[in-house]
Design an enzyme around this catalytic site. Structure first.
Site, PDB file in Angstrom:
ATOM      1  N   LYS A  40       0.874  -1.185   0.000  1.00 12.96           N
ATOM      2  CA  LYS A  40       0.000   0.000   0.000  1.00 12.96           C
ATOM      3  C   LYS A  40       0.905   1.227   0.000  1.00 12.96           C
ATOM      4  CE  LYS A  40      -2.102   3.074   1.922  1.00 12.96           C
ATOM      5  NZ  LYS A  40      -1.950   4.475   1.483  1.00 12.96           N
ATOM      6  N   GLU A 100       9.036  15.707  15.818  1.00 10.46           N
ATOM      7  CA  GLU A 100       9.545  15.539  14.453  1.00 10.46           C
ATOM      8  C   GLU A 100       8.880  16.573  13.536  1.00 10.46           C
ATOM      9  OE1 GLU A 100       8.425  11.914  12.340  1.00 10.46           O
ATOM     10  OE2 GLU A 100      10.443  11.802  11.520  1.00 10.46           O
TER      11      GLU A 100
HETATM   12  P1  NAD Z   1       2.009   8.300   7.750  1.00  7.84           P
HETATM   13  O1  NAD Z   1       2.119   7.480   8.965  1.00  7.84           O
HETATM   14  O2  NAD Z   1       1.022   9.395   7.712  1.00  7.84           O
HETATM   15  O3  NAD Z   1       1.664   7.372   6.489  1.00  7.84           O
HETATM   16  C1  NAD Z   1       2.424   6.244   6.187  1.00  7.84           C
HETATM   17  C2  NAD Z   1       1.552   5.254   5.445  1.00  7.84           C
HETATM   18  O4  NAD Z   1       0.498   4.855   6.308  1.00  7.84           O
HETATM   19  C3  NAD Z   1       0.890   5.810   4.186  1.00  7.84           C
HETATM   20  O5  NAD Z   1       0.860   4.814   3.199  1.00  7.84           O
HETATM   21  C4  NAD Z   1      -0.510   6.116   4.660  1.00  7.84           C
HETATM   22  O6  NAD Z   1      -1.470   6.076   3.626  1.00  7.84           O
HETATM   23  C5  NAD Z   1      -0.744   4.990   5.642  1.00  7.84           C
HETATM   24  N1  NAD Z   1      -1.792   5.247   6.630  1.00  7.84           N
HETATM   25  C6  NAD Z   1      -2.279   6.439   7.055  1.00  7.84           C
HETATM   26  N2  NAD Z   1      -3.272   6.254   7.948  1.00  7.84           N
HETATM   27  C7  NAD Z   1      -3.391   4.914   8.106  1.00  7.84           C
HETATM   28  C8  NAD Z   1      -4.220   4.090   8.916  1.00  7.84           C
HETATM   29  N3  NAD Z   1      -5.143   4.610   9.736  1.00  7.84           N
HETATM   30  N4  NAD Z   1      -4.044   2.757   8.862  1.00  7.84           N
HETATM   31  C9  NAD Z   1      -3.107   2.210   8.054  1.00  7.84           C
HETATM   32  N5  NAD Z   1      -2.318   2.936   7.238  1.00  7.84           N
HETATM   33  C10 NAD Z   1      -2.449   4.272   7.272  1.00  7.84           C
HETATM   34  O7  NAD Z   1       3.486   8.797   7.459  1.00  7.84           O
HETATM   35  P2  NAD Z   1       3.975   9.762   6.309  1.00  7.84           P
HETATM   36  O8  NAD Z   1       3.564  11.141   6.653  1.00  7.84           O
HETATM   37  O9  NAD Z   1       3.586   9.191   4.981  1.00  7.84           O
HETATM   38  O10 NAD Z   1       5.567   9.600   6.417  1.00  7.84           O
HETATM   39  C11 NAD Z   1       6.347  10.326   7.277  1.00  7.84           C
HETATM   40  C12 NAD Z   1       6.690   9.528   8.499  1.00  7.84           C
HETATM   41  O11 NAD Z   1       7.349   8.310   8.137  1.00  7.84           O
HETATM   42  C13 NAD Z   1       7.693  10.270   9.387  1.00  7.84           C
HETATM   43  O12 NAD Z   1       7.335  10.106  10.739  1.00  7.84           O
HETATM   44  C14 NAD Z   1       9.005   9.552   9.081  1.00  7.84           C
HETATM   45  O13 NAD Z   1       9.961   9.712  10.081  1.00  7.84           O
HETATM   46  C15 NAD Z   1       8.544   8.148   8.915  1.00  7.84           C
HETATM   47  N6  NAD Z   1       9.532   7.329   8.173  1.00  7.84           N
HETATM   48  C16 NAD Z   1      10.262   6.381   8.849  1.00  7.84           C
HETATM   49  C17 NAD Z   1      11.225   5.612   8.173  1.00  7.84           C
HETATM   50  C18 NAD Z   1      12.070   4.585   8.886  1.00  7.84           C
HETATM   51  O14 NAD Z   1      12.729   3.792   8.223  1.00  7.84           O
HETATM   52  N7  NAD Z   1      12.087   4.570  10.209  1.00  7.84           N
HETATM   53  C19 NAD Z   1      11.422   5.813   6.810  1.00  7.84           C
HETATM   54  C20 NAD Z   1      10.676   6.790   6.165  1.00  7.84           C
HETATM   55  C21 NAD Z   1       9.722   7.532   6.857  1.00  7.84           C
END
Ligand code: NAD
Length: 500
Positions: free
Chosen positions: A194, A403
């Site tokens: 996804k 963050e």
């Molecule tokens: P997010 O958590 O908003 O979204 C991530 C994914 O989750 C997306 O595909 C989104 O559609 C999905 N999602 C959103 N709501 C959901 C729900 N209720 N249930 C299931 N899936 C859902 O994160 P973002 O804004 O896309 O990305 C930024 C974040 O990701 C930051 O906190 C960053 O630090 C983190 N990140 C971590 C790593 C790592 O390796 N640790 C790598 C990249 C990004």
């Protein structure tokens, strides 16, 4: 309706043709599918704010069907039972095919997430390297481990688990798809991915390529596009998965982990960060400032493991700050595919508002805005641009604790080694911290004292295939990626015992 792409320099014809599709459908069971209710969502170019694609918005019933298909493909497509060396060859063929199209993928990625073009090329190369790494590693795994015990014949066999779910964010869409898919596929599992709703295009293009070249049996890789609260939630709640991998924010990670917990589906979470750089007074100030400025402006600061808190030993603090300000001011903000651009936009209007609001909240909470930042204007482009910014002051400030996910660093002085370590560890996050000094014994000591998954020496954002990369605390759980640990995670051990 068709989507018109304008003003993009030297777009490959394949990219134009791909983006001119009326609707980008999801890829399920080797076929292109729309949501049962016909719903779609729009994807924008962050560099212009213009729509570049209309994408199928899958709901729970659509996602559940995709999971059933992945389960069926696990049992019936032959992928799980394929000899390891043959599967490894398929992964190499995928890597070769992506490499041949690296500029197509990089243009799509650059347009989709506003990534500076050269950095997008680096991400695609990383995907290729990940596939090759796990393809090779899968051939040297001990799939049958004989155990010498008294009065018994015993061994542990390792088999793929089944259908695995992947939910990934928008900051490194293709690279992170590779980190998830490559070990799972190499081990013989089937996958449902996804992508984030802001950036689904590179994984869809991957499916076009796989379909055209017939590289994987139908149903082995499925991409379900949709909103997080709908398609994402449906993936996280499906009990038929045997493994789940989530990369994204801690807030959503918690929800995904809760849903997996209810179904007893093992879940790996790679979450956010608030990394520190601990800089000692014996460094080359100009060189270290340059590297940290590069780190915080790389992909416009939207990097989970970034150095966002710069802790500088007191006696070089003011010289260091001056160097940073000069360098940050000279960073060229521009359209990601234009030559000379060093920093592109953030991914969305929402992300831009988030970055600007943290600057306001930080100042309201007493931080000094030592480099103003704020909105950036790029002539002729109505995208989501911000300038790099520097804050300084108390580390209790909201901008030093939460963050931000933008090109904003927070500076503070420290006196002793102990204080530097204490300040670096004074956070709920634990992803990547770095130590900077000419004294390598001190570097090793400090790096090991970090309460984080990664401790880097005289560099930041260092991720190497073969070295486990993971977070602790609010930064994640479930073991390191891009390493043998991950491949093991995708293999189910079964102990076989016969009394003699
Ligand atoms: P997010 O958590 O908003 O979204 C991530 C994914 O989750 C997306 O595909 C989104 O559609 C999905 N999602 C959103 N709501 C959901 C729900 N209720 N249930 C299931 N899936 C859902 O994160 P973002 O804004 O896309 O990305 C930024 C974040 O990701 C930051 O906190 C960053 O630090 C983190 N990140 C971590 C790593 C790592 O390796 N640790 C790598 C990249 C990004």
């Amino acid at each position: 309706m068709s989507t018109v792409v304008e003003n993009k320099p030297a777009l490959a014809p394949e990219v134009t043709a791909f983006l001119n599709k009326a609707v980008q459908k999801a890829f399920v069971g080797g076929r292109w599918v729309e949501a049962a209710d016909g719903a779609t969502f729009d994807v924008l170019d962050p560099g212009t704010g213009q729509k570049i694609a209309t994408v199928a918005s899958l709901k729970k019933a659509d996602v559940d069907k995709a999971v059933d298909i992945a389960v069926d493909a696990f049992h019936n497509s032959g992928w799980a039972k394929m000899p390891v060396n043959e599967r490894s060859a398929v992964l190499h063929r995928i890597a070769d095919a992506v490499e041949k199209r690296i500029h197509i993928f990089a243009q799509i990625e650059s347009l989709d997430c506003g990534k500076v073009y050269g950095q997008a090329v680096g991400d695609i190369q990383n995907f290729i390297d990940t596939f090759r790494y796990f393809a090779d590693l899968s051939q040297s795994v001990n799939y049958r481990n004989v155990i010498a015990v008294k009065h018994h014949e015993a061994w542990v066999a390792r088999h793929p688990w089944g259908a695995c779910g992947f939910i990934i964010p928008w900051n490194f869409p293709f690279l992170l798809a590779g980190w998830g898919l490559a070990p799972a596929l190499a081990a013989g599992n089937t996958c449902v991915l996804k992508p984030a709703e802001d950036t689904p295009l590179s994984s869809l293009y991957l499916c076009h390529m796989l379909q055209e070249l017939e590289l994987l049996p139908a149903g082995v890789l499925n991409v379900v596009t949709g909103l997080g609260s709908e398609a994402g939630a449906a993936v996280s709640q499906n009990p038929k998965f045997r493994r789940m991998s989530f990369t994204g924010s801690p807030e959503v990670g918690r929800m995904v982990a809760e849903a997996c917990g209810r179904n007893l589906v093992p879940v790996k979470c790679e979450l956010g960060g608030k990394g520190a750089a601990v800089v000692f007074n014996d460094v080359d100030i100009a060189e270290t400032a340059e590297k940290l400025v590069q780190a915080i402006t790389f992909h416009t600061g939207q990097v989970c493991c970034d150095a966002t808190r710069w802790l500088i030993q007191k006696d070089i603090y003011s010289d260091f700050v001056d160097e940073c300000i000069t360098r940050m001011k000279s960073v060229q903000v521009g359209y990601p595919m234009d030559e000379g651009t060093q920093m592109g936009p953030v991914v969305s209007a929402k992300q831009k508002a988030r970055v600007l609001s943290y600057l306001q909240k930080g100042v309201a909470g007493g931080a000094d805005l030592i480099l103003e930042g704020g909105e950036a204007k790029v002539p002729g482009k109505n995208g989501f641009y911000v300038k790099p910014a520097l804050l300084a002051g108390s580390l209790d400030n909201i901008a030093a604790r939460e963050e931000i996910f933008g090109p904003v660093a927070y500076l503070a002085p420290f006196s002793s080694e102990e204080e530097g370590i204490r300040l670096a560890n004074d956070t709920e996050y634990g992803l990547g911290n770095s130590v900077w000094s000419r004294d390598l014994a001190r570097c090793a000591r400090v790096a090991e004292s970090f309460e984080s998954g990664n401790g880097w020496i005289n560099a930041h954002n260092v991720i190497v295939h073969g070295v486990p990369y993971a977070g602790v605390g609010k930064s994640g759980m479930g073991g390191g990626v891009v390493s043998p640990d991950t491949l093991n995670d995708y293999l189910r051990p079964i102990s076989v015992v016969r009394p003699l």
